[in-house]
Every structure is written in C-alpha cells, then in structure tokens.
Design a protein around this motif. Structure first.
Motif, PDB file in Angstrom:
ATOM      1  N   SER A   1     -13.678   7.967   9.109  1.00  0.00           N
ATOM      2  CA  SER A   1     -13.823   7.816   7.658  1.00  0.00           C
ATOM      3  C   SER A   1     -14.731   6.622   7.386  1.00  0.00           C
ATOM      4  CB  SER A   1     -12.458   7.586   7.016  1.00  0.00           C
ATOM      5  OG  SER A   1     -11.879   6.388   7.518  1.00  0.00           O
TER       6      SER A   1
ATOM      7  N   HIS B   1      -9.953  10.304  -7.523  1.00  0.00           N
ATOM      8  CA  HIS B   1     -10.906  11.039  -6.691  1.00  0.00           C
ATOM      9  C   HIS B   1     -12.042  10.113  -6.266  1.00  0.00           C
ATOM     10  CE1 HIS B   1      -9.196  15.073  -6.999  1.00  0.00           C
ATOM     11  NE2 HIS B   1      -8.724  14.619  -8.145  1.00  0.00           N
ATOM     12  N   SER B   2     -11.684   8.903  -5.859  1.00  0.00           N
ATOM     13  CA  SER B   2     -12.686   7.947  -5.403  1.00  0.00           C
ATOM     14  C   SER B   2     -12.363   7.509  -3.984  1.00  0.00           C
ATOM     15  CB  SER B   2     -12.742   6.727  -6.325  1.00  0.00           C
ATOM     16  OG  SER B   2     -11.538   5.981  -6.248  1.00  0.00           O
ATOM     17  N   CYS B   3     -13.402   7.174  -3.248  1.00  0.00           N
ATOM     18  CA  CYS B   3     -13.222   6.732  -1.860  1.00  0.00           C
ATOM     19  C   CYS B   3     -12.464   5.413  -1.793  1.00  0.00           C
ATOM     20  CB  CYS B   3     -14.578   6.587  -1.181  1.00  0.00           C
ATOM     21  SG  CYS B   3     -15.540   8.109  -1.125  1.00  0.00           S
TER      22      CYS B   3
ATOM     23  N   ASP C   1     -17.322   3.633  -2.255  1.00  0.00           N
ATOM     24  CA  ASP C   1     -17.797   4.632  -3.213  1.00  0.00           C
ATOM     25  C   ASP C   1     -19.318   4.774  -3.207  1.00  0.00           C
ATOM     26  OD1 ASP C   1     -15.203   5.208  -4.182  1.00  0.00           O
ATOM     27  OD2 ASP C   1     -15.288   3.469  -5.522  1.00  0.00           O
TER      28      ASP C   1
ATOM     29  N   LEU D   1     -12.943  14.066   0.665  1.00  0.00           N
ATOM     30  CA  LEU D   1     -11.958  13.082   0.216  1.00  0.00           C
ATOM     31  C   LEU D   1     -10.609  13.527   0.762  1.00  0.00           C
ATOM     32  CD1 LEU D   1     -10.934  10.693  -1.514  1.00  0.00           C
ATOM     33  CD2 LEU D   1     -10.730  12.328  -3.410  1.00  0.00           C
TER      34      LEU D   1
ATOM     35  N   TYR E   1      -6.370   6.715   0.212  1.00  0.00           N
ATOM     36  CA  TYR E   1      -7.604   7.479   0.084  1.00  0.00           C
ATOM     37  C   TYR E   1      -8.543   7.182   1.241  1.00  0.00           C
ATOM     38  CZ  TYR E   1      -5.881   8.244  -4.613  1.00  0.00           C
ATOM     39  OH  TYR E   1      -5.113   8.612  -5.679  1.00  0.00           O
TER      40      TYR E   1
ATOM     41  N   CYS F   1     -12.610   8.666   2.562  1.00  0.00           N
ATOM     42  CA  CYS F   1     -13.731   9.615   2.499  1.00  0.00           C
ATOM     43  C   CYS F   1     -14.346   9.727   3.871  1.00  0.00           C
ATOM     44  CB  CYS F   1     -14.790   9.149   1.503  1.00  0.00           C
ATOM     45  SG  CYS F   1     -14.315   9.516  -0.198  1.00  0.00           S
TER      46      CYS F   1
END
Length: 179
Positions: A47, A76-78, A89, A158, A171, A173
């Motif tokens: 990630s 819904h953000s990194c 992000d 995500l 979280y 990504c």
C-alpha cells in the motif's frame, strides 16, 4: 563528633523530587519511540503507507507508523481524513504500482487487532468486494482474494478495515497495474 547538620526529611524529599524532575526529560528521550496508534494496513501488494515505511516513496510521519491511518467509517480517502497523512491522497507522488491480474490477494498486517465488522475494497469509487469479519479479532495477518471487476491499466484500490468496537475504520490505498 560530626557537627554538620543533618538534612531534614523535607529537604531530602525536595532534593529527590528535583533530581527526578531533572532526569525525566533525559529518560523520555532515551526510551524507544512507539506509535501512538498501532493498528493495521495492507502490506501486500505494498500500500502507499507500506511504500512509505519501506522508503520506496519519500513521505512524512506515515513512514514511522503505517498502521495508523484511521478515521471515521465511510470515508473514501487514502489518508482516512487524517491531515498528518495527507500525502497518501497525492496521486502524483510517485507511487509504485504492483503488476497484477484481475484477481488480487491483499494481505493486511495488524499491530493491534480489533474486532472486525468487515473489509471493503473499492476501485474507482465502486465497491468490488466486502468480506465479513464476523465481529471477531483477526490474527496478526489476514489475506483476501478480490476480483477487481474487469478493470485494466493503472488502478488505485481503496482497502478499508471497518472495526467493530469503535466508530472508526482503517484505510489503505494500493496502486496496481492490472493486466
């Protein structure tokens, strides 16, 4: 016979407290640093926070605590809405993309294992998988095989770990080159 006056109990206590206060900062500096919040992140494929921790991409504080990207459920953000980790992000930061097929196995690494509601995976804002956590505490690592839904090319996934015992989620990504 010794004529030097003996210190009183009060003076001895004051001296001990003063010495302790003087040594406290030195002791605090010498103790090993630990993450304030230790929880979990996607370690494979690497990630964005794993890339930071490995020194692949130059990042700020996240390098030392990749497991700490925590925020309220539903984001819904990194970065999980955490300003300290805002560079996660930044899609132009030079993240390396792992080359994969349309089915990918994601491995989470946990440093504090919360009871788990579920795990969610999103590609392009579309949820492609949800995996029930059974309201159980996971082992130290968990892997999920996820079908990315027919996408190809460079993709950002995500991954969200929705814990069951607080209102927060973790979280991560993951940048992929899907072939």
């Amino acid at each position: 016979m010794n004529t030097t006056p003996r210190p009183t109990k009060t003076r001895r206590r004051t001296a001990a407290v003063t010495a302790g206060l003087g040594l406290a900062p030195l002791i605090a500096v010498m103790l090993p640093a630990t993450a304030a919040h230790a929880h979990g992140y996607v370690s494979a494929p690497p990630s964005r926070q794993a890339q930071c921790a490995q020194g692949i991409v130059d990042c700020g504080a996240i390098r030392w605590e990749p497991q700490s990207v925590e925020g309220p459920k539903g984001l819904h953000s990194c970065s999980g809405g955490n300003a300290r980790f805002g560079e996660l992000d930044d899609d132009g930061k030079g993240w390396q993309a792992a080359t994969v097929g349309n089915t990918v196995t994601f491995t989470w690494t946990f440093t504090a294992r919360h009871r788990t509601r579920d795990y969610e995976y999103y590609v392009g804002g579309r949820r492609v998988a949800v995996i029930d956590g059974g309201d159980r505490q996971p082992p130290a690592t968990v892997s999920h095989t996820v079908d990315l839904g027919g996408v190809s090319g460079r993709q950002k996934v995500l991954a969200v770990w929705n814990i069951a015992d607080t209102a927060n989620a973790f979280y991560a990504c993951v940048d992929l080159e899907v072939r």
